[in-house]
Scaffold this motif. Structure first.
Motif, PDB file in Angstrom:
ATOM      1  N   ASN A 165      31.171  76.154  49.908  1.00 57.72           N
ATOM      2  CA  ASN A 165      31.182  74.781  49.408  1.00 57.72           C
ATOM      3  C   ASN A 165      31.511  73.823  50.544  1.00 57.72           C
ATOM      4  O   ASN A 165      32.118  74.213  51.553  1.00 57.72           O
ATOM      5  CB  ASN A 165      32.162  74.606  48.242  1.00 57.72           C
ATOM      6  N   ILE A 166      31.123  72.573  50.355  1.00 59.52           N
ATOM      7  CA  ILE A 166      31.339  71.529  51.354  1.00 59.52           C
ATOM      8  C   ILE A 166      31.980  70.330  50.664  1.00 59.52           C
ATOM      9  O   ILE A 166      31.564  69.947  49.567  1.00 59.52           O
ATOM     10  CB  ILE A 166      30.021  71.093  52.027  1.00 59.52           C
ATOM     11  N   VAL A 167      32.994  69.743  51.307  1.00 63.67           N
ATOM     12  CA  VAL A 167      33.586  68.502  50.814  1.00 63.67           C
ATOM     13  C   VAL A 167      33.493  67.454  51.912  1.00 63.67           C
ATOM     14  O   VAL A 167      33.745  67.748  53.088  1.00 63.67           O
ATOM     15  CB  VAL A 167      35.055  68.694  50.380  1.00 63.67           C
ATOM     16  N   SER A 168      33.109  66.246  51.548  1.00 65.92           N
ATOM     17  CA  SER A 168      33.085  65.153  52.516  1.00 65.92           C
ATOM     18  C   SER A 168      34.505  64.648  52.728  1.00 65.92           C
ATOM     19  O   SER A 168      35.342  64.703  51.825  1.00 65.92           O
ATOM     20  CB  SER A 168      32.180  64.025  52.016  1.00 65.92           C
ATOM     21  N   LEU A 169      34.790  64.127  53.924  1.00 65.07           N
ATOM     22  CA  LEU A 169      36.149  63.710  54.272  1.00 65.07           C
ATOM     23  C   LEU A 169      36.271  62.239  54.644  1.00 65.07           C
ATOM     24  O   LEU A 169      37.340  61.655  54.493  1.00 65.07           O
ATOM     25  CB  LEU A 169      36.674  64.564  55.426  1.00 65.07           C
ATOM     26  N   ASP A 170      35.233  61.635  55.152  1.00 64.27           N
ATOM     27  CA  ASP A 170      35.326  60.247  55.589  1.00 64.27           C
ATOM     28  C   ASP A 170      34.135  59.452  55.057  1.00 64.27           C
ATOM     29  O   ASP A 170      33.007  59.688  55.484  1.00 64.27           O
ATOM     30  CB  ASP A 170      35.357  60.158  57.111  1.00 64.27           C
ATOM     31  N   PRO A 171      34.406  58.548  54.115  1.00 68.25           N
ATOM     32  CA  PRO A 171      35.710  58.197  53.542  1.00 68.25           C
ATOM     33  C   PRO A 171      36.141  59.222  52.487  1.00 68.25           C
ATOM     34  O   PRO A 171      35.390  60.138  52.162  1.00 68.25           O
ATOM     35  CB  PRO A 171      35.453  56.833  52.910  1.00 68.25           C
ATOM     36  N   ILE A 172      37.364  59.006  51.971  1.00 71.43           N
ATOM     37  CA  ILE A 172      37.905  59.875  50.944  1.00 71.43           C
ATOM     38  C   ILE A 172      38.471  59.011  49.827  1.00 71.43           C
ATOM     39  O   ILE A 172      38.767  57.832  50.042  1.00 71.43           O
ATOM     40  CB  ILE A 172      38.999  60.797  51.546  1.00 71.43           C
ATOM     41  N   ARG A 173      38.588  59.576  48.643  1.00 68.15           N
ATOM     42  CA  ARG A 173      39.075  58.815  47.488  1.00 68.15           C
ATOM     43  C   ARG A 173      40.509  59.203  47.155  1.00 68.15           C
ATOM     44  O   ARG A 173      40.924  60.338  47.372  1.00 68.15           O
ATOM     45  CB  ARG A 173      38.190  59.067  46.267  1.00 68.15           C
TER      46      ARG A 173
END
Length: 398
Positions: A209-217
């Motif tokens: 799995n991949i999670v985005s980091l910039d920006p973050i909520r």
């Protein structure tokens, strides 16, 4: 009895010296008595007047803007992994490769079928063209013309089906290369090279799995009382709308001094949760250094009021009397007890909502032994004018 002629004068001299000593002692005692203070000495000053913004504090949790589970779209044997576990990847980067050979052969076969269908259609169109020429001279029967027309239409349909099969085969061949759909940090791979993986349906094998980091909520829940306060403030124009205005939030991680990070409120839920009586809010936060990760907890502050002048006093000036919060003020040289309504502690000073005004002199030190109505003398306290001037140069507390 015989007396020495100097005995009497000597005695007189001694008596005189003793009298002088007693007089000096009496004068010193009187001076000490005069210098003894009659009033209890205290440190006091006028309140500080500051332009402040009051902040409401909540607990929030970071979540990724984009979170994607990587699954294969075709089944086959995994032949290669092209990333290191936990690294940052960009959208489009190659992550996994599935054995391409069966899909390459299927694509070649589909391409051959499409060529056959195209050739057959070409011949049928030639036959139809000849029939159209001969029909003008009634050489070809009507039935033959209709048959050749139908043959052309069937050939067009077969060619369309063959081209669709070719496109599908090429797409499956493309799916043997699993690429990153978003940019972010990738997790560990869950399948090793050589394993047979399933793809293409709800039972497809999870690869990573991949999670985005910039920006973050950062999401947090606001109780309904605070929510209604924000709504009323918006209605009277003292603060911007939660949904349409620009609302800054301040953020602190465990161990941070103050609230060094900030974000922008970008979402407010459309309903109050029935179970908790809270409304979900969300802010968007920059994360250029990638130090924030989904799942982290943080303190978040949302402006509860617009900037306004507030009365501020040292927190040590406040005491408790029978459950009520009170302070001592100096009136006509005497200590008077005042009930106060307090606000938050801001930059070391306590905000006073009611009970003390800008012109009052508040006792900040030495109040432990004071009784209401007792005479007091103010010493060593900074002037209220100086304190107010120092405070006003700081501007709005952020």
């Amino acid at each position: 009895m015989t007396h020495h002629p100097l005995a009497a004068p000597g005695r007189v001299a001694l008596v005189f010296l003793a009298a002088l000593s007693l007089a000096a002692c009496d004068a010193g005692a009187k001076k000490v008595e005069d210098a003894k203070p009659n009033a209890l000495r205290v440190v006091a000053a006028k309140p500080t007047i500051k332009a402040v913004t009051e902040w409401d504090e909540y607990t929030g949790r970071f979540t990724a803007v984009e979170s994607v589970q990587i699954r294969a779209r075709v089944s086959g044997y995994l032949t290669a992994i092209h990333f290191q576990d936990g690294q940052m990847v960009k959208q489009g980067d190659l992550l996994f490769t599935i054995d391409r050979r069966p899909f390459a052969m299927a694509a070649a076969s589909a391409e051959a079928d499409a060529k056959v269908a195209d050739s057959t259609l070409g011949f049928a169109r030639q036959e139809l063209a000849r029939a159209e020429v001969l029909r003008k001279s009634d050489t070809v029967p009507e039935r033959t013309f209709d048959e050749r027309t139908t043959t052309v239409r069937q050939g067009e349909a077969r060619l369309a089906a063959a081209n669709a099969a070719l496109d599908r085969a090429k797409l499956n061949l493309e799916f043997t290369e699993v690429r990153a759909p978003v940019s972010g940090r990738i997790d560990t791979h869950t399948v090793s090279v050589g394993n047979l993986i399933s793809g293409g349906d709800t039972n497809a094998t999870l690869l990573t799995n991949i999670v985005s980091l910039d920006p973050i909520r950062l999401t947090f829940d606001v109780d309904q009382d605070a929510y209604l306060k924000y709504v009323r403030s918006m209605q009277d124009g003292s603060r911007p709308s939660l949904r349409e205005g620009i609302n800054t939030v301040r953020i602190a991680l465990p161990g941070d001094k103050g609230f060094p990070r900030s974000g922008k409120l970008d979402f407010v839920s459309n309903q109050i949760d029935r179970g908790s009586g809270t409304v979900r809010m969300r802010s968007i936060v920059g994360n250029k250094d990638l130090s924030l990760a989904p799942g982290l907890f943080a303190k978040v502050q949302l402006a509860g009021t617009a900037a306004h002048d507030a009365v501020m006093i040292p927190d040590q000036a406040v005491s408790t009397d029978q459950g009520a919060r009170v302070v001592f003020v100096v009136e006509d040289g005497k200590a008077r007890l005042r009930n106060v309504t307090l606000g938050p502690l801001i930059d070391g000073l306590r905000l006073v909502r009611d009970g003390v005004g800008a012109g009052d002199v508040v006792i900040s030190s030495g109040s432990q032994n004071i009784r209401a109505g007792e005479a007091v003398a103010v010493v060593d306290g900074p002037s209220g004018a100086q304190r107010n001037a120092d405070a006003q140069t700081g501007g709005v507390i952020r």
